[in-house]
Design a protein around this motif. Structure first.
Motif, PDB file in Angstrom:
ATOM      1  N   PHE A   1       4.562-102.063  12.947  1.00 18.51           N
ATOM      2  CA  PHE A   1       5.224-102.919  11.965  1.00 18.51           C
ATOM      3  C   PHE A   1       4.510-104.262  11.909  1.00 18.51           C
ATOM      4  O   PHE A   1       4.440-104.981  12.905  1.00 18.51           O
ATOM      5  N   LYS A   2       3.937-104.591  10.741  1.00 16.30           N
ATOM      6  CA  LYS A   2       3.307-105.886  10.526  1.00 16.30           C
ATOM      7  C   LYS A   2       4.393-106.891  10.172  1.00 16.30           C
ATOM      8  O   LYS A   2       4.995-106.821   9.098  1.00 16.30           O
ATOM      9  N   ILE A   3       4.643-107.813  11.087  1.00 13.49           N
ATOM     10  CA  ILE A   3       5.777-108.717  10.932  1.00 13.49           C
ATOM     11  C   ILE A   3       5.642-109.580   9.686  1.00 13.49           C
ATOM     12  O   ILE A   3       6.571-109.678   8.872  1.00 13.49           O
ATOM     13  N   ASN A   4       4.503-110.222   9.507  1.00 11.72           N
ATOM     14  CA  ASN A   4       4.345-111.169   8.403  1.00 11.72           C
ATOM     15  C   ASN A   4       4.364-110.486   7.038  1.00 11.72           C
ATOM     16  O   ASN A   4       4.763-111.088   6.041  1.00 11.72           O
ATOM     17  N   GLU A   5       3.924-109.218   6.999  1.00  5.69           N
ATOM     18  CA  GLU A   5       3.876-108.492   5.732  1.00  5.69           C
ATOM     19  C   GLU A   5       5.075-107.575   5.539  1.00  5.69           C
ATOM     20  O   GLU A   5       5.208-106.938   4.493  1.00  5.69           O
ATOM     21  N   ASN A   6       5.921-107.472   6.568  1.00  8.02           N
ATOM     22  CA  ASN A   6       7.106-106.612   6.514  1.00  8.02           C
ATOM     23  C   ASN A   6       6.725-105.176   6.132  1.00  8.02           C
ATOM     24  O   ASN A   6       7.378-104.527   5.317  1.00  8.02           O
ATOM     25  N   GLN A   7       5.662-104.670   6.763  1.00  5.04           N
ATOM     26  CA  GLN A   7       5.106-103.362   6.411  1.00  5.04           C
ATOM     27  C   GLN A   7       5.169-102.423   7.611  1.00  5.04           C
ATOM     28  O   GLN A   7       4.734-102.763   8.707  1.00  5.04           O
ATOM     29  N   ILE A   8       5.701-101.205   7.399  1.00  5.37           N
ATOM     30  CA  ILE A   8       5.843-100.204   8.451  1.00  5.37           C
ATOM     31  C   ILE A   8       4.893 -99.042   8.188  1.00  5.37           C
ATOM     32  O   ILE A   8       4.801 -98.549   7.063  1.00  5.37           O
ATOM     33  N   SER A   9       4.175 -98.603   9.225  1.00  4.52           N
ATOM     34  CA  SER A   9       3.349 -97.397   9.160  1.00  4.52           C
ATOM     35  C   SER A   9       3.837 -96.428  10.231  1.00  4.52           C
ATOM     36  O   SER A   9       4.254 -96.840  11.314  1.00  4.52           O
ATOM     37  N   TRP A  10       3.743 -95.119   9.924  1.00 10.42           N
ATOM     38  CA  TRP A  10       4.281 -94.103  10.817  1.00 10.42           C
ATOM     39  C   TRP A  10       3.206 -93.115  11.244  1.00 10.42           C
ATOM     40  O   TRP A  10       2.264 -92.837  10.503  1.00 10.42           O
TER      41      TRP A  10
END
Length: 354
Positions: free
Chosen positions: A182-191
């Motif tokens: 989870f990229k905190i600053n971009e609010n992006q989740i990868s699985w």
């Protein structure tokens, strides 16, 4: 010391991609015998009751209790008491169910450690020296993470204060995956959608449990390790969540059970907790039925792996009913929570693991 024989421990090591093998398989067979059972010693002079877990923060032993004050610190050299802090509550500096994943960092002579709280969906970075000085939590920052990650994780780790790694164990959804970043600053989740194949079908509701694992992270090497509880399997992933290697084990001490009975006392448990050291990845193995663990019958085993995915050593411990643990790698001492019901025993034990 007592001795026990481990015969025909076969370690099958596979190098694989995210969903399948990428080219080769290596099998290593070892005959390990006359392994000494290490005898634990009680850790004296601890006033902490209701210990939840233990950890290492630089040159200090950290004990996390179930009730406030949550965080207790002792110097590793002599275990002298240094202080406690951490209150229960809804305030920005308070916690409800704090968890320390044995991750800390140093910056400009300051030591910071990271604590997660899934009940508040928070990951916090705490200044240790200032907190010990005042007796109150001194936050460097606290970040709110998506609730679906926090409420479904086993362990979470942060890299460079910007990327969070974790292992998902919430309601089974194959389109999500087992591991996330989870990229905190971009609010992006990868699985990572990697699910090991099972030998037989299991019920839908048991999927989250059958893939349960204890995860560690080495920030210097950017390697994630995952010790699975019910599948007798240990995996190593890179920072892109691609599985580089996995190890499976066979020995006369255990068997792979039917996944349908994982809720019962007859269910079989392999790995039951883990610790991420800078030198090695450690995992406690039960390799027996749940009933044997709860009744403290048998010997738990401590497996030690290099971060490159090689088995380094195995230790046999004199007890079975042990919980979360931490390793002082400089002094080769293991600290582990003692779940035994003997009221005369201390709640924390130590083992010399040289």
């Amino acid at each position: 010391m007592n001795k026990i024989s481990l015969a025909a421990l076969i370690i099958a090591i596979y190098s694989c991609g995210q969903n399948n093998n990428i080219g080769y398989q290596e099998t290593i067979s070892n005959e390990l015998s006359n392994i000494e059972i290490l005898k634990g010693k009680e850790v004296p002079n601890l006033e902490v009751l209701n210990i939840e877990t233990v950890g290492i923060v630089d040159t200090m032993l950290m004990i996390v209790s179930k009730y406030d004050p949550f965080f207790h610190f002792y110097g590793l050299n002599g275990l002298s008491y240094l202080g406690s802090f951490g209150e229960s509550g809804e305030g920005p500096n308070d916690f409800i169910y704090p968890w320390y994943n044995n991750q800390y960092t140093k910056d400009k002579n300051e030591i910071y450690f990271y604590v997660s709280d899934f009940t508040k969906n928070n990951l916090s970075k705490i200044n240790l020296a200032k907190s010990l000085e005042t007796g109150e939590v001194n936050l460097e920052w606290s970040k709110r993470l998506p609730s679906k990650l926090m409420r479904g994780y086993t362990n979470i780790f942060i890299n460079n204060d910007s990327m969070v790694y974790g292992h998902y164990r919430g309601p089974y959804q194959e389109n999500l995956g087992r591991f996330f970043k989870f990229k905190i600053n971009e609010n992006q989740i990868s699985w990572s959608g990697y699910f090991p194949k099972l030998n037989k079908n299991i019920s839908f509701e048991n999927y989250p449990r059958i893939y349960y694992s204890f995860v560690g992270f080495n920030q210097e090497k950017n390697i994630i390790a995952s010790a699975m509880q019910h599948l007798n399997r240990l995996e190593f992933l890179d920072s892109n969540l691609k599985i580089q290697k996995y190890l499976s084990f066979e020995s006369h001490l255990g068997y792979i059970p039917s996944p349908d009975n994982i809720r019962t006392l007859d269910s079989h448990i392999f790995f039951n907790s883990s610790y991420s050291g800078k030198k090695f990845f450690y995992s406690l193995s039960i390799n027996d039925k749940t009933e044997s663990y709860i009744k403290n019958k048998g010997n738990m085993q401590l497996y030690v792996f290099t971060w490159e995915g090689e088995l380094h050593k195995i230790f046999l411990l004199d007890k079975m009913y042990l919980g979360y643990f931490a390793i002082d790698e400089d002094n080769s001492i293991m600290y582990v929570v003692n779940f035994g019901e003997d009221k005369e025993e201390k709640p924390l034990l130590q083992y010399q693991i040289k």
